[in-house]
Design an enzyme around this catalytic site. Structure first.
Site, PDB file in Angstrom:
ATOM      1  N   ASP A  77       4.442   4.644   0.215  1.00 29.06           N
ATOM      2  CA  ASP A  77       4.955   3.250   0.297  1.00 29.06           C
ATOM      3  C   ASP A  77       6.155   2.919   0.922  1.00 29.06           C
ATOM      4  O   ASP A  77       6.924   3.873   1.362  1.00 29.06           O
ATOM      5  CB  ASP A  77       5.126   2.823  -1.248  1.00 29.06           C
ATOM      6  CG  ASP A  77       6.475   3.712  -1.837  1.00 29.06           C
ATOM      7  OD1 ASP A  77       6.176   4.963  -2.095  1.00 29.06           O
ATOM      8  OD2 ASP A  77       7.391   3.090  -2.464  1.00 29.06           O
ATOM      9  N   HIS A 111      10.540  -0.018  -1.053  1.00 26.22           N
ATOM     10  CA  HIS A 111       9.392   0.863  -1.641  1.00 26.22           C
ATOM     11  C   HIS A 111       8.381  -0.513  -2.142  1.00 26.22           C
ATOM     12  O   HIS A 111       8.640  -1.492  -2.035  1.00 26.22           O
ATOM     13  CB  HIS A 111       9.811   1.244  -3.347  1.00 26.22           C
ATOM     14  CG  HIS A 111      10.916   2.375  -3.189  1.00 26.22           C
ATOM     15  ND1 HIS A 111      10.557   3.381  -3.591  1.00 26.22           N
ATOM     16  CD2 HIS A 111      12.177   2.437  -3.407  1.00 26.22           C
ATOM     17  CE1 HIS A 111      11.547   4.571  -3.557  1.00 26.22           C
ATOM     18  NE2 HIS A 111      12.692   3.617  -3.298  1.00 26.22           N
ATOM     19  N   HIS A 168      10.195   4.336   1.503  1.00 29.15           N
ATOM     20  CA  HIS A 168       9.976   5.509   0.639  1.00 29.15           C
ATOM     21  C   HIS A 168       9.293   6.685   1.650  1.00 29.15           C
ATOM     22  O   HIS A 168       9.519   7.742   1.362  1.00 29.15           O
ATOM     23  CB  HIS A 168       9.439   5.173  -0.495  1.00 29.15           C
ATOM     24  CG  HIS A 168       9.410   6.196  -1.646  1.00 29.15           C
ATOM     25  ND1 HIS A 168       8.779   6.105  -3.048  1.00 29.15           N
ATOM     26  CD2 HIS A 168      10.210   7.366  -1.655  1.00 29.15           C
ATOM     27  CE1 HIS A 168       9.429   7.254  -3.672  1.00 29.15           C
ATOM     28  NE2 HIS A 168      10.053   7.924  -2.826  1.00 29.15           N
ATOM     29  N   GLU A 216      12.110  -2.215  -4.711  1.00 32.37           N
ATOM     30  CA  GLU A 216      10.905  -2.325  -4.878  1.00 32.37           C
ATOM     31  C   GLU A 216      10.054  -3.646  -4.412  1.00 32.37           C
ATOM     32  O   GLU A 216      10.773  -4.621  -4.945  1.00 32.37           O
ATOM     33  CB  GLU A 216      10.455  -2.108  -6.301  1.00 32.37           C
ATOM     34  CG  GLU A 216      10.705  -0.717  -6.973  1.00 32.37           C
ATOM     35  CD  GLU A 216       9.897   0.674  -6.439  1.00 32.37           C
ATOM     36  OE1 GLU A 216       8.880   0.289  -5.896  1.00 32.37           O
ATOM     37  OE2 GLU A 216      10.058   1.637  -6.856  1.00 32.37           O
TER      38      GLU A 216
HETATM   39 ZN   LIG Z   1       8.584   4.366  -3.768  1.00 34.94          ZN
END
Ligand SMILES: [Zn+2]
Length: 198
Positions: free
Chosen positions: A176, A45, A166, A127
């Protein structure tokens, strides 16, 4: 048979489900993975809070349900969300972990991978601090490869062959990590690091 990774120097404590060396910020946003569910997907992400700004504690605050809704207009829209990821890789390469890997973090939302719904059930969410249209930092790729290597070593059901963005599992809804994320670079680095391929 487990193969010791030559690069990376990161390890996962599988008892605790934690990455050694990461700053741990306990998020309340996680629960049990479903019985019999095989952990076999790594989801990448991108996140920045507020969008396009880096640094500060806003991502920690979002994932711990303490984001002040009045601190930025954008926060009012997201402050009530109950979300998390397992790991965040910041612009400077700092690693932050929010949820133990064996627990289900809440990062993917409505999603599908290879015909399976609810990717949170069977994935680990990583992330990267960044924006869709701004290049990620070289050191973030390095850390991402290190984290993936450590995860694949600790959890043999994971594989560098099963990494998705994602946007791949929630097309039309999520963008993303965005076009700025260099997938070819990631895969070349994974090959160079000799991360175990299934
Ligand atoms: Zn995401």
């Amino acid at each position: 048979m487990m193969v010791q990774m030559s690069a990376g120097a990161l390890t996962v404590d599988t008892e605790k489900g934690l990455l050694a060396g990461a700053r741990y910020v306990a998020s309340p946003n996680h629960d049990e993975r479903p019985q019999g569910c095989t952990l076999d997907l790594i989801l990448v992400h991108g996140i920045s809070l507020p969008p396009g700004e880096y640094g500060g504690s806003w991502i920690d605050r979002l994932f711990t349900n303490t984001l002040p809704s009045d601190a930025h207009p954008y926060f009012a829209r997201i402050a009530e969300l109950k979300v998390s990821s397992h790991v965040l890789i910041r612009r400077d390469g700092e690693l932050v972990q929010y949820v133990p890997f064996h627990r289900r973090a809440w990062h993917a939302g409505a999603s599908s991978y290879g015909g399976r719904e609810r990717c949170n059930d069977f994935s680990i969410g990583i992330e990267l601090e960044g924006c869709d249209d701004q290049g990620y930092e070289p050191f973030q790729y390095r850390r991402l490869v290190d984290v993936i290597a450590a995860l694949c070593a600790a959890y043999p059901s994971l594989s560098p062959d099963r990494i998705a963005g994602h946007s791949d599992v929630a097309p039309g809804r999520k963008t993303d990590p965005g076009p700025a994320f260099d997938w070819a670079r990631l895969h070349a680095m994974l090959r160079a690091t000799r991360v175990r391929f299934a």
